[in-house]
Write an enzyme that holds these catalytic residues in place. Structure first.
Site, PDB file in Angstrom:
ATOM      1  N   ARG A 240       0.877  -1.211   0.110  1.00 42.16           N
ATOM      2  CA  ARG A 240      -0.070  -0.062   0.157  1.00 42.16           C
ATOM      3  C   ARG A 240       0.995   1.159  -0.059  1.00 42.16           C
ATOM      4  NH1 ARG A 240      -3.674  -2.566  -1.690  1.00 42.16           N
ATOM      5  NH2 ARG A 240      -5.567  -2.771  -0.939  1.00 42.16           N
ATOM      6  N   GLU A 269      -1.909   8.303  -4.090  1.00 41.28           N
ATOM      7  CA  GLU A 269      -2.286   7.777  -5.581  1.00 41.28           C
ATOM      8  C   GLU A 269      -3.941   8.129  -5.972  1.00 41.28           C
ATOM      9  OE1 GLU A 269      -3.343   3.144  -5.235  1.00 41.28           O
ATOM     10  OE2 GLU A 269      -1.183   3.486  -4.878  1.00 41.28           O
ATOM     11  N   HIS A 287      -0.730   0.569 -10.028  1.00 40.40           N
ATOM     12  CA  HIS A 287      -1.513  -0.257  -8.943  1.00 40.40           C
ATOM     13  C   HIS A 287      -2.422  -1.531  -9.861  1.00 40.40           C
ATOM     14  CE1 HIS A 287      -3.616  -0.099  -4.545  1.00 40.40           C
ATOM     15  NE2 HIS A 287      -3.416  -1.319  -5.050  1.00 40.40           N
TER      16      HIS A 287
END
Length: 328
Positions: A240, A269, A287
């Site tokens: 993360r 993000e 991601h």
């Protein structure tokens, strides 16, 4: 009988919507608008359930505006978009989608490790820019993967998947650090040795981060941790954003404190720290560790399963705050 109303917060597979429409009155977001917190709260005012994708923050303010809300089902394994304490206090169940993405994410983690160690991004940019005019003995010479030491910080299901790939596929020595040590059977299966965090940082040739995000793990890797690593080491983050101090990492890459990094997640993000965009020795992906169609469909299906189970008075499959079920 009136169907419960649910919100699908982002675009999702049409077959998932069709399935949910058998049980619910569905408001979907197939236009894939990214709503603000206030917009999300407004959409949830009359909803009893929500299908979320990990980016929609369910906090006290949203819950206060959605008095009928009873469950939020994430289609991701991560759930740092949920304020679990606030949800439990409001009597709202939270669920996530573990397990179904384990092997796909481990595949990607190892792919990112290999791309980072072998300088794939740097060399592709060099080639595309028309700079490849001759061969050199040290041109984009990277780090060995086979026979090297693989360090894993966070040894849940995905970490174990990466360990198995490294140990069994590439003959790597696997070391790991975790909040708790694995049982001997799992350590043997992964061919992994438990070590302290500092030893992990000092020893690993390739360090992969797979720990969950929490306030305790915020900036678990910062300038002091990076300084402990080998100058030839690589770092990969598929966990993360926020676990790594991105500004400190960019400085470490520029100063060659470590050799390279591969990142699939970022602080704040989809924004990326500008310093990371200006250093050559980093592989950046948006991601996508779980991004295969079968896996994403399985993730969405599990979120749908949780919603359907809850409203048909069956046990949801993956509750995060099961105390809410006891209250109900």
């Amino acid at each position: 009988m009136t169907k419960p109303k649910i919100l699908i917060a982002r675009a999702v597979f049409p077959e998932i919507i069709a399935r949910l429409e058998q049980y619910f009155e569905v408001e979907s977001n197939q236009g894939d608008a990214v709503w603000s917190g206030a917009e999300l709260a407004q959409r949830l005012q009359d909803k009893e359930g929500a299908f979320t994708t990990g980016g929609e923050r369910i906090n006290a303010a949203v819950l206060a505006a959605a008095p009928r809300l009873r469950i939020c089902a994430n289609m991701t394994v991560g759930y740092n978009n949920f304020d679990l304490d606030a949800m439990t206090a409001a009597g709202v169940l939270a669920t996530n989608a573990p397990d179904v993405l384990t092997e796909t994410t481990a595949d990607f983690g190892f792919a990112l490790l290999m791309a980072t160690a072998r300088r794939i991004t740097e060399s592709e940019h060099y080639l595309r820019a028309g700079q490849w005019t001759r061969w050199g003995y040290d041109m984009f010479a990277g780090a060995e993967i086979h026979g090297s030491t693989l360090g894993i910080l966070g040894m849940g299901r995905i970490g174990q998947g990466i360990a198995r790939r490294g140990a069994h596929g590439f003959g790597m020595k696997v070391i790991y650090h975790n909040r708790s040590r694995l049982e001997p059977r799992l350590e043997a299966e992964c061919k992994a040795c438990y070590v302290g965090k500092d030893e992990l940082l000092k020893t690993a040739d390739h360090l992969v981060l797979v720990l969950p995000y929490s306030p305790a793990s915020h900036h678990a890797i910062g300038s002091s941790e990076l300084a402990l690593m080998k100058p030839t080491a690589t770092l990969v983050n598929i966990a993360r954003g926020g676990i790594v101090d991105d500004a400190a990492l960019a400085a470490a890459l520029r100063n060659r404190t470590i050799a390279a990094a591969g990142l699939d997640v970022f602080e704040g993000e989809p924004q990326v720290h500008p310093d990371l965009l200006s250093v050559p020795n980093v592989v950046l992906t948006p991601h996508i560790a779980s991004a295969t169609l079968p896996t994403r469909l399985a993730m969405a299906s599990l979120a749908a399963d949780n919603l359907i189970a809850f409203f048909t008075r069956k046990a949801p499959l993956t509750p995060l705050n099961p105390a809410v079920l006891a209250i109900k």
